[in-house]
Design an enzyme around this catalytic site. Structure first.
Site, PDB file in Angstrom:
ATOM      1  N   GLY A  44      -8.207 -12.430   3.577  1.00 11.62           N
ATOM      2  CA  GLY A  44      -6.816 -12.858   3.509  1.00 11.62           C
ATOM      3  C   GLY A  44      -6.016 -12.147   4.574  1.00 11.62           C
ATOM      4  CD  GLN A  49      -2.385  -7.976   6.365  1.00  8.14           C
ATOM      5  OE1 GLN A  49      -2.606  -9.044   5.815  1.00  8.14           O
ATOM      6  NE2 GLN A  49      -3.282  -7.002   6.416  1.00  8.14           N
ATOM      7  CB  CYS A  86      -5.349  -3.558   3.268  1.00  8.41           C
ATOM      8  SG  CYS A  86      -4.016  -4.421   4.094  1.00  8.41           S
ATOM      9  CG  LEU A  87      -8.188  -7.149   7.661  1.00  5.49           C
ATOM     10  CD1 LEU A  87      -7.928  -8.521   8.264  1.00  5.49           C
ATOM     11  CD2 LEU A  87      -9.539  -6.614   8.107  1.00  5.49           C
ATOM     12  CG  HIS A 128      -4.057  -7.516  -0.945  1.00  5.15           C
ATOM     13  ND1 HIS A 128      -4.711  -6.313  -1.049  1.00  5.15           N
ATOM     14  CD2 HIS A 128      -3.692  -7.635   0.360  1.00  5.15           C
ATOM     15  CE1 HIS A 128      -4.721  -5.717   0.136  1.00  5.15           C
ATOM     16  NE2 HIS A 128      -4.114  -6.499   1.012  1.00  5.15           N
ATOM     17  CD  GLU A 129      -3.730 -11.165   2.008  1.00  7.64           C
ATOM     18  OE1 GLU A 129      -2.882 -10.739   2.821  1.00  7.64           O
ATOM     19  OE2 GLU A 129      -4.861 -10.667   1.902  1.00  7.64           O
ATOM     20  CG  HIS A 132       0.278  -7.649   2.993  1.00  8.44           C
ATOM     21  ND1 HIS A 132       0.401  -6.400   3.544  1.00  8.44           N
ATOM     22  CD2 HIS A 132      -1.052  -7.830   2.767  1.00  8.44           C
ATOM     23  CE1 HIS A 132      -0.807  -5.844   3.651  1.00  8.44           C
ATOM     24  NE2 HIS A 132      -1.705  -6.686   3.179  1.00  8.44           N
TER      25      HIS A 132
HETATM   26 CO    CO Z   1      -3.723  -6.377   3.055  1.00  7.12          CO
END
Ligand code: CO
Length: 160
Positions: A44, A49, A86-87, A128-129, A132
């Protein structure tokens, strides 16, 4: 491919703004985000991000690409406890409590309102997304962060 912003970059802490109209630029952004997510082997990716404070996300847990613009969770129920990464937060894995089932709405790339239901890993990923988009990182919610020893012992990690 777009550059992934990492923790410490204040763009990750901003409240993302709703998309007013789904334009060609928004569709190009969706394409770039999906490419970036795949290149980074994430499941995701949210627009903040990649430095864009708009309410846009992409996800793919291996069941096909999901694109959501202005996503809103309408209903959440049940409970799951699982690992997240998380990236934007390299080399950190934590245990996070999430709802097991969610129902949500948003717009697709054609600007049409859609509704969807998700459970398990997809529900976790979407929660989670969407966090963000509100400047919330999984480390804010984690009830525990894995130690280096635990990380070394793991070879399978949920990446979003
Ligand atoms: Co993330």
């Amino acid at each position: 491919m777009m550059e992934i912003r990492t923790v410490g970059d204040e763009v990750l802490r901003r409240q993302a703004k709703p998309v007013k109209a789904v334009t060609a630029a928004v569709r190009r952004l969706l394409d770039e985000m999906a490419l970036t997510m795949r290149a980074e082997e994430g499941i995701g990716l949210a627009a903040p991000q990649v430095g864009v404070t708009k309410r846009i996300l992409v996800a793919d847990i291996g069941e096909g690409l999901i694109e959501l613009i202005n996503p809103v969770i309408l209903h959440a129920e049940g409970y799951q406890l699982g690992l997240e990464a998380c990236l934007s937060i390299p080399d950190v894995v934590g245990e996070v409590e999430r709802s097991e089932n969610i129902r949500l709405t948003g717009m697709n790339r054609d600007g049409h309102q859609i509704w969807m239901e998700a459970s398990g890993l997809l529900a976790r990923c979407l929660q989670h997304e969407i966090d963000h988009l509100d400047g919330i990182l999984f480390t804010d919610r984690a009830i525990r962060i894995l130690s280096e020893e635990e990380m070394a012992a793991r070879n399978e990690v949920v990446l979003d």
